[in-house]
Design a protein around this motif. Structure first.
Motif, short mmCIF file in Angstrom:
data_model
loop_
_atom_site.label_atom_id
_atom_site.label_comp_id
_atom_site.label_asym_id
_atom_site.label_seq_id
_atom_site.Cartn_x
_atom_site.Cartn_y
_atom_site.Cartn_z
N ALA A 241 0.83 -1.21 0.00
CA ALA A 241 0.00 0.00 0.00
C ALA A 241 0.86 1.25 0.00
O ALA A 241 0.39 2.34 -0.31
CB ALA A 241 -0.92 0.00 1.22
N LEU A 242 2.15 1.10 0.37
CA LEU A 242 3.04 2.25 0.41
C LEU A 242 3.90 2.34 -0.84
O LEU A 242 4.95 2.99 -0.84
CB LEU A 242 3.90 2.19 1.68
N ASN A 243 3.43 1.64 -1.89
CA ASN A 243 4.11 1.75 -3.18
C ASN A 243 5.52 1.20 -3.15
O ASN A 243 6.41 1.73 -3.81
CB ASN A 243 4.10 3.22 -3.67
N VAL B 62 -0.07 2.11 10.08
CA VAL B 62 -1.13 2.68 10.94
C VAL B 62 -1.90 3.75 10.16
O VAL B 62 -3.13 3.81 10.20
CB VAL B 62 -0.53 3.29 12.23
N GLN B 63 -1.15 4.57 9.40
CA GLN B 63 -1.81 5.61 8.61
C GLN B 63 -2.60 5.00 7.46
O GLN B 63 -3.69 5.46 7.12
CB GLN B 63 -0.79 6.61 8.06
N VAL B 64 -2.02 3.94 6.85
CA VAL B 64 -2.74 3.24 5.78
C VAL B 64 -4.08 2.75 6.31
O VAL B 64 -5.14 2.96 5.70
CB VAL B 64 -1.89 2.06 5.25
N VAL C 17 7.87 8.16 15.08
CA VAL C 17 6.58 8.86 15.00
C VAL C 17 6.43 9.30 13.55
O VAL C 17 7.33 9.91 12.98
CB VAL C 17 6.51 10.10 15.92
N GLU C 18 5.32 8.92 12.97
CA GLU C 18 5.00 9.42 11.63
C GLU C 18 3.78 10.33 11.75
O GLU C 18 2.97 10.18 12.66
CB GLU C 18 4.69 8.26 10.68
N GLY C 19 3.69 11.27 10.84
CA GLY C 19 2.53 12.16 10.81
C GLY C 19 1.91 12.13 9.43
O GLY C 19 2.60 11.89 8.43
N PRO D 135 9.50 5.83 -1.82
CA PRO D 135 8.46 5.32 -2.74
C PRO D 135 7.07 5.85 -2.40
O PRO D 135 6.21 5.94 -3.28
CB PRO D 135 8.52 3.80 -2.56
N PHE D 136 6.83 6.18 -1.11
CA PHE D 136 5.47 6.56 -0.67
C PHE D 136 5.20 8.05 -0.73
O PHE D 136 4.09 8.49 -0.41
CB PHE D 136 5.20 6.02 0.74
N THR D 137 6.19 8.86 -1.10
CA THR D 137 5.95 10.31 -1.22
C THR D 137 6.49 10.80 -2.56
O THR D 137 7.45 10.27 -3.11
CB THR D 137 6.65 11.09 -0.08
N GLU D 138 5.84 11.84 -3.09
CA GLU D 138 6.27 12.44 -4.35
C GLU D 138 5.73 13.86 -4.44
O GLU D 138 4.51 14.02 -4.53
CB GLU D 138 5.80 11.60 -5.53
N LEU E 264 14.86 14.43 9.58
CA LEU E 264 13.70 13.57 9.29
C LEU E 264 13.40 13.54 7.80
O LEU E 264 13.95 14.33 7.03
CB LEU E 264 12.47 14.02 10.09
N GLY E 265 12.54 12.59 7.42
CA GLY E 265 12.13 12.45 6.03
C GLY E 265 10.65 12.76 5.91
O GLY E 265 9.87 12.55 6.84
N SER E 266 10.27 13.28 4.75
CA SER E 266 8.87 13.69 4.58
C SER E 266 8.56 13.86 3.10
O SER E 266 9.41 13.59 2.24
CB SER E 266 8.62 15.01 5.31
N GLY E 267 7.38 14.30 2.81
CA GLY E 267 7.03 14.57 1.42
C GLY E 267 5.52 14.64 1.24
O GLY E 267 4.76 14.48 2.20
N PHE F 195 0.43 15.63 3.15
CA PHE F 195 1.84 15.37 3.40
C PHE F 195 2.01 14.34 4.50
O PHE F 195 1.06 14.07 5.27
CB PHE F 195 2.59 16.67 3.75
N ALA F 196 3.21 13.75 4.55
CA ALA F 196 3.54 12.78 5.59
C ALA F 196 4.99 13.00 5.98
O ALA F 196 5.77 13.56 5.21
CB ALA F 196 3.32 11.35 5.10
N PHE F 197 5.31 12.60 7.20
CA PHE F 197 6.70 12.65 7.63
C PHE F 197 6.97 11.52 8.61
O PHE F 197 6.04 10.93 9.17
CB PHE F 197 7.03 14.01 8.29
N GLY F 198 8.24 11.20 8.77
CA GLY F 198 8.61 10.16 9.73
C GLY F 198 9.90 10.57 10.42
O GLY F 198 10.81 11.11 9.80
N VAL F 199 9.94 10.35 11.74
CA VAL F 199 11.13 10.75 12.50
C VAL F 199 11.41 9.71 13.58
O VAL F 199 10.49 9.11 14.14
CB VAL F 199 10.94 12.17 13.09
C1 2NL Z 1 12.02 8.26 6.73
C2 2NL Z 1 10.96 9.17 7.07
C3 2NL Z 1 8.78 8.99 6.15
C4 2NL Z 1 6.51 8.86 5.53
C5 2NL Z 1 7.53 8.49 6.34
C6 2NL Z 1 4.24 8.12 4.93
C7 2NL Z 1 3.13 7.46 5.38
C8 2NL Z 1 2.08 7.31 4.51
C9 2NL Z 1 2.13 7.80 3.25
C10 2NL Z 1 3.27 8.44 2.88
CL1 2NL Z 1 0.70 6.45 5.00
N1 2NL Z 1 4.31 8.60 3.69
N2 2NL Z 1 5.27 8.29 5.77
C11 2NL Z 1 6.74 9.77 4.53
C12 2NL Z 1 8.01 10.25 4.32
C13 2NL Z 1 9.05 9.87 5.14
O1 2NL Z 1 9.73 8.55 7.00
O2 2NL Z 1 13.13 8.61 6.83
N3 2NL Z 1 11.60 7.06 6.32
C14 2NL Z 1 12.48 6.09 5.80
#
Ligand code: 2NL
Length: 370
Positions: A141-143, A183-185, A219-221, A260-263, A296-299, A319-323
């Motif tokens: 689901a996260l491509n 969890v977000q999916v 924590v993801e947002g 893969p999950f952000t663009e 952190l990563g996001s997109g 948008f989403a992010f993960g830290v």
């Molecule tokens: C990182 C930072 C990331 C996300 C997590 C996310 C969740 C959904 C859809 C799209 Cl449901 N994205 N989460 C997005 C960007 C970065 O994590 O460094 N991850 C390897």
């Protein structure tokens, strides 16, 4: 010996008795079955009526007098003993009370509470989900295609497939989630849009060295609505990081990246200075004596992810992010060894743990008294 002399003698000996044992011996001697007074009582049976009427009350009076004297002396002795004990066992009420051993809040729990508090103020709910996931929610689901390296055995903990698994079950391999994205999916699939959540929790990767543990915290947002753009992402992260690090001069640098999950995907760096040999966040990384640190990563959520979660990507975007929470804790409170986080050493917890009274609140500050 006449009754009077006997009574005087008994009284004198009772008064002179030194302890309860001596007193008991006297009781037996006078009032016991073979006792002196008991013997006198027995003589009544052999007396004439008149004699008995005269002697009876006298002997009974003697018995009663000895019994009373014994009881009185016994009560006095017991009171004396109690007094002596109370005098010996003094209790100093001015001494400080012994310390109650009390646990501490683990730094990771403290960080999670601080994050939840900050994001609650921005309108985010906290979402949770299973740590044992299937590969559709964690990857597909996260491509992340079958060929994605993160899906390989050496990166992900898979559960063995059941021996009698059919093709459909085989496609639904179970694993320990590698991020909290599933969890977000699940939130998008089950509740639709709009969405404004953070998903804190444990995640697992087959990785172990000084800076990586097989289990860590993330924590993801996720924000999904009709007109969300990168500006919202940047403002949200800036507002969050300024509250979290309690500095108004936090400066972010957004760099193009790939997930893969952000663009588009955006790597977020934060400016820092070296002060007394330690990294202190704040200021632009381009200023003299400063640098940029990846945080952190996001997109913007990939259209394919939105569609796979059952939403129309032409209507909804976000948008989403993960830290990494462990890394945030290390940065904020100056800890250097990640492995110590999970050793469960109470000495480490005593030093780095937080008081349960340090509840993060926006009014009192999310930073605990370290
Ligand atoms: C990182 C930072 C990331 C996300 C997590 C996310 C969740 C959904 C859809 C799209 Cl449901 N994205 N989460 C997005 C960007 C970065 O994590 O460094 N991850 C390897």
């Amino acid at each position: 010996m006449d009754h009077n002399a006997l009574e005087q003698e008994a009284r004198a000996r009772i008064a002179a008795a030194e302890n309860l044992a001596a007193l008991e011996a006297l009781r037996v001697e006078y009032l016991g079955k073979q006792g002196t007074v008991s013997a006198l009582l027995k003589t009544l049976g052999a007396m004439s009526m008149e004699e008995r009427q005269a002697q009876g009350p006298l002997i009974q009076g003697l018995r009663q007098a000895v019994a009373d004297a014994l009881a009185e002396r016994k009560a006095a002795m017991e009171a004396e003993q109690l007094e002596a004990r109370l005098a010996a066992e003094t209790l100093d009420l001015s001494l400080p009370a012994p310390a109650e051993p009390r646990g501490t809040v683990h730094p990771v729990s403290q960080m999670m509470d601080e994050l939840a508090e900050i994001f609650a103020d921005l309108g985010f709910a906290v979402a949770t989900g299973p740590e044992i996931e299937d590969d559709w929610h964690n990857f597909t689901a996260l491509n992340m295609p079958e060929s994605h390296p993160a899906r390989a055995m050496h990166d992900t903990f898979y559960f063995p497939a059941a021996a009698d698994a059919d093709a459909a079950e085989g496609a639904r391999r179970m694993l320990l989630r590698t991020h909290t994205s599933p969890v977000q999916v699940r939130t998008m699939v089950n509740s639709g849009a709009p969405v404004r959540i953070i998903a804190p929790g444990r995640v697992y990767r087959s990785d172990s060295d000084a800076t990586h543990t097989p289990m860590f915290h993330q924590v993801e947002g996720l924000v999904i609505d009709r007109d969300i753009h990168l500006g919202h992402l940047k403002w949200t992260l800036e507002t969050f990081l300024r509250a979290f690090f309690e500095r108004e001069d936090i400066v972010l640098r957004l760099r193009p990246s790939y997930f893969p999950f952000t663009e588009p995907s955006v790597e977020v760096d934060v400016g820092f200075a070296i002060e007394a040999g330690r990294r202190v966040l704040g200021g632009s990384g381009d200023d003299p004596g400063h640098g940029w640190m990846e945080l952190l990563g996001s997109g913007m959520v990939n259209r394919r992810v939105i569609a796979m979660c059952g939403l129309d990507p032409d209507e909804w975007q976000g948008f989403a992010f993960g830290v990494g929470v462990d890394r945030l804790a290390m940065l904020k409170y100056g800890m250097d060894d990640l492995r110590a986080f999970f050793d469960g050493d109470v000495r480490w917890l005593g030093h780095y743990g937080f008081s349960f009274l340090d509840q993060p609140t926006l009014s009192a500050g999310v930073g605990a008294r370290a």
